[in-house]
Design a protein around this motif. Structure first.
Motif, PDB file in Angstrom:
ATOM      1  N   ALA A  70      56.919  26.167  46.767  1.00 20.66           N
ATOM      2  CA  ALA A  70      57.701  27.183  47.463  1.00 20.66           C
ATOM      3  C   ALA A  70      57.992  28.409  46.585  1.00 20.66           C
ATOM      4  CB  ALA A  70      59.015  26.586  47.965  1.00 20.66           C
ATOM      5  N   ASP A  71      57.622  28.376  45.312  1.00 19.06           N
ATOM      6  CA  ASP A  71      57.847  29.512  44.410  1.00 19.06           C
ATOM      7  C   ASP A  71      57.130  30.738  44.991  1.00 19.06           C
ATOM      8  OD1 ASP A  71      57.487  31.471  42.338  1.00 19.06           O
ATOM      9  OD2 ASP A  71      57.765  29.913  40.816  1.00 19.06           O
ATOM     10  N   PRO A  72      57.855  31.838  45.237  1.00 13.16           N
ATOM     11  CA  PRO A  72      57.228  33.028  45.828  1.00 13.16           C
ATOM     12  C   PRO A  72      56.062  33.564  44.993  1.00 13.16           C
ATOM     13  CG  PRO A  72      59.618  33.262  45.806  1.00 13.16           C
ATOM     14  CD  PRO A  72      59.296  32.012  45.052  1.00 13.16           C
ATOM     15  N   ARG A  73      56.146  33.442  43.670  1.00 13.21           N
ATOM     16  CA  ARG A  73      55.042  33.907  42.820  1.00 13.21           C
ATOM     17  C   ARG A  73      53.809  33.024  43.010  1.00 13.21           C
ATOM     18  NH1 ARG A  73      58.448  33.733  37.455  1.00 13.21           N
ATOM     19  NH2 ARG A  73      58.935  31.822  38.561  1.00 13.21           N
ATOM     20  N   PHE A  74      54.020  31.722  43.160  1.00 15.45           N
ATOM     21  CA  PHE A  74      52.905  30.810  43.411  1.00 15.45           C
ATOM     22  C   PHE A  74      52.243  31.146  44.748  1.00 15.45           C
ATOM     23  CE2 PHE A  74      51.189  26.909  45.301  1.00 15.45           C
ATOM     24  CZ  PHE A  74      50.261  26.551  44.330  1.00 15.45           C
ATOM     25  N   ILE A  75      53.044  31.334  45.772  1.00 17.55           N
ATOM     26  CA  ILE A  75      52.517  31.663  47.096  1.00 17.55           C
ATOM     27  C   ILE A  75      51.713  32.962  47.040  1.00 17.55           C
ATOM     28  CG2 ILE A  75      53.168  32.354  49.453  1.00 17.55           C
ATOM     29  CD1 ILE A  75      55.610  30.404  49.093  1.00 17.55           C
ATOM     30  N   GLU A  76      52.283  33.988  46.387  1.00 15.09           N
ATOM     31  CA  GLU A  76      51.597  35.273  46.271  1.00 15.09           C
ATOM     32  C   GLU A  76      50.276  35.111  45.507  1.00 15.09           C
ATOM     33  OE1 GLU A  76      52.088  39.742  44.335  1.00 15.09           O
ATOM     34  OE2 GLU A  76      53.799  38.369  44.257  1.00 15.09           O
ATOM     35  N   GLN A  77      50.317  34.378  44.393  1.00 15.61           N
ATOM     36  CA  GLN A  77      49.105  34.198  43.589  1.00 15.61           C
ATOM     37  C   GLN A  77      48.019  33.493  44.374  1.00 15.61           C
ATOM     38  OE1 GLN A  77      48.369  35.227  40.035  1.00 15.61           O
ATOM     39  NE2 GLN A  77      46.610  35.104  41.389  1.00 15.61           N
ATOM     40  N   MET A  78      48.381  32.457  45.098  1.00 16.97           N
ATOM     41  CA  MET A  78      47.392  31.712  45.866  1.00 16.97           C
ATOM     42  C   MET A  78      46.818  32.566  47.003  1.00 16.97           C
ATOM     43  SD  MET A  78      46.998  29.145  44.076  1.00 16.97           S
ATOM     44  CE  MET A  78      45.735  28.427  45.119  1.00 16.97           C
ATOM     45  N   GLU A  79      47.647  33.411  47.603  1.00 19.33           N
ATOM     46  CA  GLU A  79      47.145  34.322  48.634  1.00 19.33           C
ATOM     47  C   GLU A  79      46.144  35.308  48.035  1.00 19.33           C
ATOM     48  OE1 GLU A  79      50.700  36.005  50.325  1.00 19.33           O
ATOM     49  OE2 GLU A  79      51.034  34.271  51.626  1.00 19.33           O
ATOM     50  N   LEU A  80      46.465  35.836  46.857  1.00 20.02           N
ATOM     51  CA  LEU A  80      45.564  36.772  46.184  1.00 20.02           C
ATOM     52  C   LEU A  80      44.226  36.100  45.856  1.00 20.02           C
ATOM     53  CD1 LEU A  80      48.086  38.517  43.751  1.00 20.02           C
ATOM     54  CD2 LEU A  80      46.913  39.585  45.688  1.00 20.02           C
ATOM     55  N   LEU A  81      44.280  34.883  45.321  1.00 24.26           N
ATOM     56  CA  LEU A  81      43.061  34.182  44.921  1.00 24.26           C
ATOM     57  C   LEU A  81      42.212  33.784  46.122  1.00 24.26           C
ATOM     58  CD1 LEU A  81      44.422  31.876  42.066  1.00 24.26           C
ATOM     59  CD2 LEU A  81      43.112  33.996  41.815  1.00 24.26           C
ATOM     60  N   THR A  82      42.850  33.196  47.132  1.00 24.22           N
ATOM     61  CA  THR A  82      42.090  32.687  48.270  1.00 24.22           C
ATOM     62  C   THR A  82      41.532  33.798  49.159  1.00 24.22           C
ATOM     63  OG1 THR A  82      44.139  32.323  49.522  1.00 24.22           O
ATOM     64  CG2 THR A  82      43.227  30.440  48.300  1.00 24.22           C
ATOM     65  N   ALA A  83      42.085  34.998  49.049  1.00 21.03           N
ATOM     66  CA  ALA A  83      41.569  36.126  49.834  1.00 21.03           C
ATOM     67  C   ALA A  83      40.204  36.585  49.339  1.00 21.03           C
ATOM     68  CB  ALA A  83      42.555  37.285  49.798  1.00 21.03           C
ATOM     69  N   GLN A  84      39.878  36.287  48.080  1.00 20.58           N
ATOM     70  CA  GLN A  84      38.598  36.750  47.516  1.00 20.58           C
ATOM     71  C   GLN A  84      37.904  35.628  46.737  1.00 20.58           C
ATOM     72  OE1 GLN A  84      40.431  40.395  45.670  1.00 20.58           O
ATOM     73  NE2 GLN A  84      38.602  41.319  46.590  1.00 20.58           N
ATOM     74  N   LEU A  85      37.801  34.479  47.345  1.00 23.02           N
ATOM     75  CA  LEU A  85      37.176  33.330  46.677  1.00 23.02           C
ATOM     76  C   LEU A  85      35.722  33.583  46.306  1.00 23.02           C
ATOM     77  CD1 LEU A  85      38.738  30.389  48.697  1.00 23.02           C
ATOM     78  CD2 LEU A  85      39.137  30.942  46.298  1.00 23.02           C
ATOM     79  N   ASP A  86      35.005  34.373  47.100  1.00 26.23           N
ATOM     80  CA  ASP A  86      33.601  34.652  46.798  1.00 26.23           C
ATOM     81  C   ASP A  86      33.446  35.410  45.483  1.00 26.23           C
ATOM     82  OD1 ASP A  86      32.862  33.347  49.092  1.00 26.23           O
ATOM     83  OD2 ASP A  86      32.636  35.171  50.291  1.00 26.23           O
TER      84      ASP A  86
END
Length: 162
Positions: A70-86
């Motif tokens: 639930a850490d907002p930084r974790f959520i933000e980081q995972m959104e950033l990473l998963t948006a450009q997995l390629d």
């Protein structure tokens, strides 16, 4: 007078074979994780049961730590990473998460995060970057592209295509 050598040797052999069996089992688990990543390099892995050594000379681990999902930084980081997995897969990046400090995973013990942390490791297994806040894929890609091994991979790709 009887020799104790056979008894000692048998005890050592038994102990060694137990350690060998454990090493073989751990090695097999590591190969399974690497095989799974190679089949789908966009997959995100939980750190439990994974060793960073499994990916040495194969992939560049990005490890995202937090004390909770639930850490907002974790959520933000995972959104950033998963948006450009390629983009990350193109650079042989494997994403590993660890959001359970109480589990004391091997990766957590090795990298010793405090709260949220992003760690980028090279294919050589060395820590190349530690960040206490989320980073974009663009920033991570730039850091990766400056690494000597990545530079060599880029040169090799240019020469093999032409």
């Amino acid at each position: 007078m009887t020799s104790r050598f056979p008894l000692v040797f048998a005890a050592l052999l038994t102990a060694a074979s137990g350690a060998f069996a454990t090493d073989v089992a751990e090695g097999a688990a590591g190969r399974m994780v690497v095989d799974t990543w190679q089949e789908d390099p966009t997959q995100v892995f939980d750190s439990e049961g994974i060793s960073l050594d499994d990916f040495q000379w194969i992939a560049r681990p990005i490890v995202v730590f937090a004390d909770t999902e639930a850490d907002p930084r974790f959520i933000e980081q995972m959104e950033l990473l998963t948006a450009q997995l390629d983009e990350l897969a193109e650079r042989d990046v494997v994403i590993i998460t660890d959001t359970d400090p109480s589990a004391r995973s091997d990766i957590r013990r090795q990298l010793r995060p405090r709260g949220f942390m992003l760690a980028l490791l090279g294919k050589d297994g060395g820590v190349k970057l530690r960040k206490p806040s989320p980073w974009s894929v663009r920033e991570l890609s730039r850091s990766i592209d400056k690494m000597p091994l990545r530079q060599q991979e880029i040169r090799d790709a240019l020469f093999s295509d032409g």
